[in-house]
Design a protein around this motif. Structure first.
Motif, short mmCIF file in Angstrom:
data_model
loop_
_atom_site.label_atom_id
_atom_site.label_comp_id
_atom_site.label_asym_id
_atom_site.label_seq_id
_atom_site.Cartn_x
_atom_site.Cartn_y
_atom_site.Cartn_z
N CYS A 636 104.54 1.64 80.41
CA CYS A 636 104.55 2.27 81.73
C CYS A 636 103.31 3.14 81.87
CB CYS A 636 105.82 3.10 81.88
SG CYS A 636 105.79 4.17 83.33
N GLU A 638 102.65 5.27 84.40
CA GLU A 638 102.85 6.44 85.26
C GLU A 638 103.58 7.49 84.44
OE1 GLU A 638 102.09 6.00 88.76
OE2 GLU A 638 102.70 8.05 89.24
N CYS A 640 106.10 9.42 83.84
CA CYS A 640 107.33 9.47 84.62
C CYS A 640 108.39 10.40 84.05
CB CYS A 640 107.90 8.06 84.74
SG CYS A 640 108.11 7.27 83.13
CU1 CUA Z 1 107.91 5.08 83.38
CU2 CUA Z 1 106.18 6.30 82.39
#
Ligand code: CUA
Ligand code: RUQ
Length: 658
Positions: A636, A638, A640
């Motif tokens: 991933c 981003e 998050c």
């Molecule tokens: Cu979903 Cu970093």
């Protein structure tokens, strides 16, 4: 240096009074007191320390938007050769977003293996995959001549394309490639109810982009105006219902649609009616000088409502799959009429009441105001001065205009306020000239800008009811304005307050991007963007049939075809291991199943040029051939959650046995 204004002084005086009031127990000296202003002693001390004038402080007070407070307007600015749109808040002049349109934008996963590739592919021309654009003119959708905040249309001058951006998610939904012209400039301009998005060509070429020797320029080269039919229900341009008008091989430039009185009409300026074709190596004059021989070029006056009737009556010929209304129909029918324009015209701006068309002149000192009512009468009564080489009727210049206004050196574009004023960008002089289109007064005022202003915008300025308030000078040059960043300087937006008697410069904004040729400013409360997607929404805005749901994740194999149904939620992917064989055709159908605002994940597979952005509810289909054997982390992109780095897995490609 800015002059200290009366307004500025008043504001600063009030500020001192307020500071003194808040400043509680301390004794105030004659310098303005030492209020409770944190570590700094007083506003006047602060001003002195930072070398700020009262006008600077006024600018700061009028533009500062504290954290948590919102701007009042959005600017949608063309990103020029970046091919993407810049979204800016006013008055803070803070950058809010870059919308990926014609150019891959990796932080949005725009053009890196997901569904957005299909939208970018719609814009391919001929055999070429085109991944850049020279974006010029963003136009917001209108209802009854007013921005409605639903869609944004932009053109690509270099490759003749128009894109549709949906403002419910600030994402590009469609690109249409012009089948007839190789470049455009007049576009994307909408008619008052957005029935049509108009795109007109720039450099003439045989329609359909066939080859023809340059010696056959007059016979074979043409201009064209496309009327792209916009289907509001679907939020898409409908190419099958769109049509075009053949234009003479003059270099059509900017265009605007009529409104109110002139609704149903469109106007395009042009240059190089001399039809100069260059030949510098052969000792002939360059297009630049060849194109400036005549005193007059032509404003094209188009009755598109009547053209539409002729198209529906079948008076067209089909070129490259598009219905084209030829000049030998449109001329005699009074649908396409010409009128002279003084030297090297630029800009073509219809006043908010729809009564006048303002055209600047790059080599002139005037703007010319064409009177729509007069032109309509001339056309109805067939009172023409003559015909051009293509049989198109020409109106007399002096019968068609309501006057000219002496502006200054190099007037280009004009925008409007709510009080009957026009604001013209004056390129050579580097000024904004304010003048009245009601009484055609000489510039009431000129404001120096930095430097060489090309384009200009005003708040809701292209509508039937502009707001006044703000004008932005879009300057091409920014010497001595910002920290140096090498020989390629930033462009400079300058925010101007036009509410009072006098124009006031409020703030500079370096645009860390290409030259924004044109922009529009819309009241922020007209937009209602979504905060999350409906679960399973793909790039076209549909709920994707292949959406993956929590608990139903799986890998399906069919021969060499592998479909992975994957979900992303803080902070893992399911599945997080994918193993395929070298040469398999892989499609990953991935959904972000978050429902909370701003919980975006990214998904990338190292070295496979795959990168998508998954906003909450978003679905992507990522298809590729597993042609590189090896071990590839996928993760991933981003940040998050606290365990974002742990949001990862492996994509394994087992080598073929040789
Ligand atoms: Cu979903 Cu970093
Ligand atoms: S507009 S050349 Cu004046 Cu497209 Cu920029």
């Amino acid at each position: 240096m800015r002059a200290t204004s009366v307004v500025g002084t008043a504001i600063v005086a009030t500020l001192f009074a307020a500071a003194a009031f808040v400043g509680c127990s301390n004794k105030h000296d004659s310098q303005g007191g030492s209020g409770n202003l944190g570590a700094s002693a007083s506003i006047r001390d602060l001003m002195k320390a930072r070398g700020l004038t009262e006008a600077d402080v006024e600018g700061a007070l009028k533009t500062y938007v504290p954290t948590g407070k919102m701007d009042e307007y959005y600017i949608f600015a063309s990103g020029g050769q970046s091919g993407n749109v810049n979204v800016i808040g006013v008055p803070s002049m803070r950058m809010l977003k870059v919308i990926g349109v014609f150019t891959p934008e990796s932080w949005q996963g725009w053009g890196f293996g997901g569904d957005s590739d299909k939208i970018l592919d719609q814009g391919n021309q001929g055999t070429h995959k085109i991944r850049w654009a020279d974006m010029h003119h963003p136009n917001l959708s209108e209802t009854k001549g007013d921005y409605d905040g639903q869609y944004l249309f932009v053109n690509d001058k270099a490759n003749a394309r128009v894109a549709v951006v949906d403002l419910s998610d600030f994402a590009t939904k469609q690109i249409v490639a012009n089948p007839l012209a190789a470049s455009d400039h007049g576009g994307a301009f909408v008619t008052p109810d957005t029935d049509y998005v108009i795109e007109t060509s720039q450099y003439p070429a045989p329609l359909g982009r066939e080859y023809a020797p340059i010696t056959e320029y007059k016979e074979k080269y043409r201009g064209v105006a496309i009327f792209w039919k916009f289907d509001r229900q679907k939020g898409r341009i409908d190419p099958a219902k769109s049509w075009a008008m053949e234009l003479p091989p003059y270099t059509q430039d900017l265009a605007d649609a009529g409104k109110l009185d002139s609704d149903g009409w469109a106007f395009i300026n042009s240059f190089n009616t001399e039809m100069a074709v260059g030949g510098t190596l052969e000792g002939k004059p360059p297009i630049e000088s060849g194109a400036s021989q005549n005193d007059m070029d032509y404003l094209h006056v188009i009755n598109w409502k009547k053209a539409e009737e002729l198209v529906n009556a079948g008076k067209t010929k089909t070129i490259a799959g598009m219905r084209v209304l030829p000049m030998d129909v449109s001329g005699p029918e009074g649908v396409l009429t010409l009128v002279g324009e003084p030297k090297s015209p630029h800009g073509c701006d219809v006043t908010p009441d729809g009564k006048l068309i303002v055209v600047g002149g790059k080599l002139d000192t005037h703007t010319t105001l064409y009177d729509f009512a007069k032109m309509k009468t001339l056309i109805q009564e067939k009172r023409f001065e003559g015909k051009d080489a293509y049989g198109l009727p020409i109106m007399s210049f002096k019968d068609a205009i309501s006057g000219q206004v002496e502006i200054g050196l190099g007037p280009l574009h004009t925008v409007f306020d709510d009080k009957g004023n026009g604001y013209t960008s004056v390129f050579i002089e580097s000024t904004v000239a304010k003048w009245s289109y009601k009484d055609l007064k000489k510039p009431v005022e000129k404001l120096k800008v930095h430097y060489n202003i090309g384009h200009i915008l005003s708040a809701e300025g292209d509508t039937v009811s502009p707001d006044g308030k703000y004008v932005v000078a879009m300057n091409k040059m920014s010497m001595d304005r910002f920290l140096p960043v090498g020989p390629l300087f930033p462009q400079n937006f300058q925010l101007i307050d036009v509410e009072g008697e006098k124009m006031r410069m409020l703030a500079d904004m370096p645009i860390a991007n290409a030259e924004p040729h044109y922009s529009q400013m819309i009241k922020a409360d007209k937009l209602k963007p979504a905060k999350v997607y409906k679960p399973g929404t793909n790039a076209t805005g549909e709920i994707d049939p292949a959406r993956a749901e929590g608990g139903k994740e799986r890998v399906e194999r069919n021969g060499t075809k592998v479909d992975v149904y994957m979900t992303a939620i803080r902070s893992h992917f399911t599945p997080d291991r994918i193993e395929v064989d070298e040469g398999d055709d892989v499609t990953i159908h991935i959904d972000n199943i978050e429902t909370a605002e701003d919980q975006t994940h990214g998904f990338t597979i190292d070295m496979y040029n795959v990168n998508v952005s998954l906003e909450p509810g978003k679905h992507e289909n990522i298809s590729f051939k597993a042609d590189m054997p090896g071990t590839f982390p996928m993760y991933c992109t981003e940040f998050c959650s606290a365990l974002h780095l742990e949001m990862a897995g492996y994509f394994l490609v087992k080598p073929k046995k040789h």
